[in-house]
Motif scaffolding. Structure first.
Motif, PDB file in Angstrom:
ATOM      1  N   PHE A  29       0.815  -1.215   0.000  1.00 24.07           N
ATOM      2  CA  PHE A  29       0.000   0.000   0.000  1.00 24.07           C
ATOM      3  C   PHE A  29       0.848   1.264   0.000  1.00 24.07           C
ATOM      4  O   PHE A  29       0.541   2.225  -0.703  1.00 24.07           O
ATOM      5  N   SER A  30       1.907   1.255   0.759  1.00 31.31           N
ATOM      6  CA  SER A  30       2.720   2.469   0.893  1.00 31.31           C
ATOM      7  C   SER A  30       3.511   2.789  -0.362  1.00 31.31           C
ATOM      8  O   SER A  30       4.159   3.834  -0.437  1.00 31.31           O
ATOM      9  N   ASN A  31       3.467   1.928  -1.357  1.00 28.96           N
ATOM     10  CA  ASN A  31       4.136   2.182  -2.638  1.00 28.96           C
ATOM     11  C   ASN A  31       3.217   2.847  -3.663  1.00 28.96           C
ATOM     12  O   ASN A  31       3.643   3.101  -4.790  1.00 28.96           O
ATOM     13  N   TYR A  32       1.964   3.077  -3.254  1.00 24.10           N
ATOM     14  CA  TYR A  32       0.963   3.568  -4.191  1.00 24.10           C
ATOM     15  C   TYR A  32       0.392   4.908  -3.773  1.00 24.10           C
ATOM     16  O   TYR A  32       0.044   5.114  -2.605  1.00 24.10           O
ATOM     17  N   ALA A  33       0.267   5.804  -4.750  1.00 26.47           N
ATOM     18  CA  ALA A  33      -0.586   6.972  -4.557  1.00 26.47           C
ATOM     19  C   ALA A  33      -2.030   6.509  -4.660  1.00 26.47           C
ATOM     20  O   ALA A  33      -2.346   5.583  -5.415  1.00 26.47           O
ATOM     21  N   MET A  34      -2.888   7.148  -3.896  1.00 26.71           N
ATOM     22  CA  MET A  34      -4.298   6.762  -3.873  1.00 26.71           C
ATOM     23  C   MET A  34      -5.160   7.951  -4.285  1.00 26.71           C
ATOM     24  O   MET A  34      -4.878   9.100  -3.914  1.00 26.71           O
ATOM     25  N   GLY A  35      -6.199   7.653  -5.013  1.00 24.38           N
ATOM     26  CA  GLY A  35      -7.066   8.732  -5.468  1.00 24.38           C
ATOM     27  C   GLY A  35      -8.533   8.374  -5.347  1.00 24.38           C
ATOM     28  O   GLY A  35      -8.896   7.210  -5.168  1.00 24.38           O
ATOM     29  N   TRP A  36      -9.348   9.404  -5.422  1.00 25.42           N
ATOM     30  CA  TRP A  36     -10.796   9.241  -5.500  1.00 25.42           C
ATOM     31  C   TRP A  36     -11.282   9.913  -6.782  1.00 25.42           C
ATOM     32  O   TRP A  36     -10.838  11.023  -7.125  1.00 25.42           O
ATOM     33  N   PHE A  37     -12.167   9.222  -7.444  1.00 28.16           N
ATOM     34  CA  PHE A  37     -12.812   9.721  -8.643  1.00 28.16           C
ATOM     35  C   PHE A  37     -14.321   9.582  -8.448  1.00 28.16           C
ATOM     36  O   PHE A  37     -14.780   8.880  -7.553  1.00 28.16           O
ATOM     37  N   ARG A  38     -15.067  10.247  -9.314  1.00 28.36           N
ATOM     38  CA  ARG A  38     -16.521  10.062  -9.273  1.00 28.36           C
ATOM     39  C   ARG A  38     -17.064  10.088 -10.696  1.00 28.36           C
ATOM     40  O   ARG A  38     -16.451  10.657 -11.603  1.00 28.36           O
ATOM     41  N   GLN A  39     -18.229   9.473 -10.844  1.00 27.93           N
ATOM     42  CA  GLN A  39     -18.838   9.398 -12.169  1.00 27.93           C
ATOM     43  C   GLN A  39     -20.343   9.448 -12.072  1.00 27.93           C
ATOM     44  O   GLN A  39     -20.948   8.743 -11.259  1.00 27.93           O
ATOM     45  N   VAL A  40     -20.904  10.267 -12.914  1.00 28.37           N
ATOM     46  CA  VAL A  40     -22.349  10.338 -13.086  1.00 28.37           C
ATOM     47  C   VAL A  40     -22.680   9.592 -14.365  1.00 28.37           C
ATOM     48  O   VAL A  40     -21.965   9.729 -15.358  1.00 28.37           O
ATOM     49  N   PRO A  41     -23.728   8.770 -14.369  1.00 26.72           N
ATOM     50  CA  PRO A  41     -24.080   8.033 -15.588  1.00 26.72           C
ATOM     51  C   PRO A  41     -24.181   8.952 -16.793  1.00 26.72           C
ATOM     52  O   PRO A  41     -24.792  10.020 -16.742  1.00 26.72           O
ATOM     53  N   LYS A  43     -21.657  10.496 -18.124  1.00 24.31           N
ATOM     54  CA  LYS A  43     -20.570  11.484 -18.127  1.00 24.31           C
ATOM     55  C   LYS A  43     -19.236  10.792 -17.880  1.00 24.31           C
ATOM     56  O   LYS A  43     -19.184   9.650 -17.424  1.00 24.31           O
ATOM     57  N   ASP A  44     -18.164  11.507 -18.195  1.00 23.29           N
ATOM     58  CA  ASP A  44     -16.834  10.960 -17.968  1.00 23.29           C
ATOM     59  C   ASP A  44     -16.523  10.881 -16.476  1.00 23.29           C
ATOM     60  O   ASP A  44     -17.054  11.649 -15.669  1.00 23.29           O
ATOM     61  N   ARG A  45     -15.640   9.952 -16.142  1.00 23.74           N
ATOM     62  CA  ARG A  45     -15.178   9.867 -14.764  1.00 23.74           C
ATOM     63  C   ARG A  45     -14.365  11.112 -14.443  1.00 23.74           C
ATOM     64  O   ARG A  45     -13.539  11.548 -15.240  1.00 23.74           O
ATOM     65  N   GLU A  46     -14.583  11.659 -13.261  1.00 21.66           N
ATOM     66  CA  GLU A  46     -13.969  12.916 -12.853  1.00 21.66           C
ATOM     67  C   GLU A  46     -12.979  12.681 -11.716  1.00 21.66           C
ATOM     68  O   GLU A  46     -13.330  12.052 -10.704  1.00 21.66           O
ATOM     69  N   PHE A  47     -11.776  13.205 -11.869  1.00 23.70           N
ATOM     70  CA  PHE A  47     -10.796  13.167 -10.777  1.00 23.70           C
ATOM     71  C   PHE A  47     -11.244  14.108  -9.667  1.00 23.70           C
ATOM     72  O   PHE A  47     -11.661  15.239  -9.929  1.00 23.70           O
ATOM     73  N   ILE A  48     -11.133  13.634  -8.422  1.00 20.31           N
ATOM     74  CA  ILE A  48     -11.493  14.462  -7.275  1.00 20.31           C
ATOM     75  C   ILE A  48     -10.260  14.842  -6.477  1.00 20.31           C
ATOM     76  O   ILE A  48     -10.021  16.010  -6.195  1.00 20.31           O
ATOM     77  N   THR A  49      -9.497  13.836  -6.089  1.00 24.17           N
ATOM     78  CA  THR A  49      -8.384  14.091  -5.188  1.00 24.17           C
ATOM     79  C   THR A  49      -7.399  12.944  -5.207  1.00 24.17           C
ATOM     80  O   THR A  49      -7.749  11.808  -5.550  1.00 24.17           O
ATOM     81  N   GLU A  50      -6.174  13.240  -4.845  1.00 21.01           N
ATOM     82  CA  GLU A  50      -5.121  12.235  -4.747  1.00 21.01           C
ATOM     83  C   GLU A  50      -4.251  12.525  -3.532  1.00 21.01           C
ATOM     84  O   GLU A  50      -4.052  13.692  -3.170  1.00 21.01           O
ATOM     85  N   ILE A  70      -8.778  14.286   1.854  1.00 22.33           N
ATOM     86  CA  ILE A  70      -8.303  12.911   1.696  1.00 22.33           C
ATOM     87  C   ILE A  70      -7.225  12.648   2.740  1.00 22.33           C
ATOM     88  O   ILE A  70      -6.424  13.532   3.061  1.00 22.33           O
ATOM     89  N   SER A  71      -7.217  11.424   3.253  1.00 26.00           N
ATOM     90  CA  SER A  71      -6.182  11.020   4.198  1.00 26.00           C
ATOM     91  C   SER A  71      -5.926   9.532   4.025  1.00 26.00           C
ATOM     92  O   SER A  71      -6.737   8.836   3.403  1.00 26.00           O
ATOM     93  N   ARG A  72      -4.839   9.054   4.562  1.00 23.54           N
ATOM     94  CA  ARG A  72      -4.518   7.631   4.448  1.00 23.54           C
ATOM     95  C   ARG A  72      -3.851   7.158   5.723  1.00 23.54           C
ATOM     96  O   ARG A  72      -3.222   7.928   6.448  1.00 23.54           O
ATOM     97  N   ASP A  73      -3.979   5.854   5.940  1.00 21.23           N
ATOM     98  CA  ASP A  73      -3.335   5.185   7.058  1.00 21.23           C
ATOM     99  C   ASP A  73      -2.568   4.004   6.477  1.00 21.23           C
ATOM    100  O   ASP A  73      -3.160   2.969   6.153  1.00 21.23           O
ATOM    101  N   ASN A  74      -1.276   4.153   6.336  1.00 26.01           N
ATOM    102  CA  ASN A  74      -0.470   3.094   5.723  1.00 26.01           C
ATOM    103  C   ASN A  74      -0.354   1.868   6.619  1.00 26.01           C
ATOM    104  O   ASN A  74      -0.033   0.781   6.133  1.00 26.01           O
ATOM    105  N   GLY A  75      -0.610   2.031   7.879  1.00 23.82           N
ATOM    106  CA  GLY A  75      -0.593   0.885   8.781  1.00 23.82           C
ATOM    107  C   GLY A  75      -1.834   0.018   8.640  1.00 23.82           C
ATOM    108  O   GLY A  75      -1.796  -1.183   8.918  1.00 23.82           O
TER     109      GLY A  75
END
Length: 118
Positions: A29-41, A43-50, A70-75
């Motif tokens: 997990f700690s080797n990856y950037a994580m993001g959130w996207f959203r999509q409305v039927p 429409k294109d998928r939209e980037f929200i945050t990373e 956005i936050s993460r817990d690598n543990g």
């Protein structure tokens, strides 16, 4: 294999808050950037945050900046999206995603529905 499982979606009134979580497995997990996207039927998928692999850097789309965090817990291999001051236009399916450094997003969750009523 890599699995990303979102939870926490639901129905909320305008101005309310929701907290989405994404649990990751099958990857370092700690080797990856994580993001959130959203999509409305329809429409294109939209980037929200990373958030960067270490959590030291975050990026937000203008449409959510100042309202979403956005936050993460690598543990615990989890990433969280705190959504405040929700608007009807935030209604969408929200997806968690992971990307290795220098690469495009390659792993996706199944999505969780967020509906904001006016």
């Amino acid at each position: 294999q890599v699995q990303l499982v979102e939870s926490g979606g639901g129905l909320v009134q305008t101005g309310g808050s929701l907290r989405l979580s994404c649990a990751a497995s099958g990857l370092i997990f700690s080797n990856y950037a994580m993001g959130w996207f959203r999509q409305v039927p329809g429409k294109d998928r939209e980037f929200i945050t990373e958030i960067s692999w270490s959590g030291g850097s975050t990026y937000y789309a203008g449409s959510v900046k100042g309202r979403f965090t956005i936050s993460r817990d690598n543990g615990k291999n989890t990433v969280t999206l705190q959504m405040n001051s929700l608007k009807p236009e935030d209604t969408a399916i929200y997806y968690c995603a992971a990307r290795a450094r220098g690469l495009q997003y390659e792993h996706w969750g199944q999505g969780t529905q967020v509906t904001v009523s006016s």
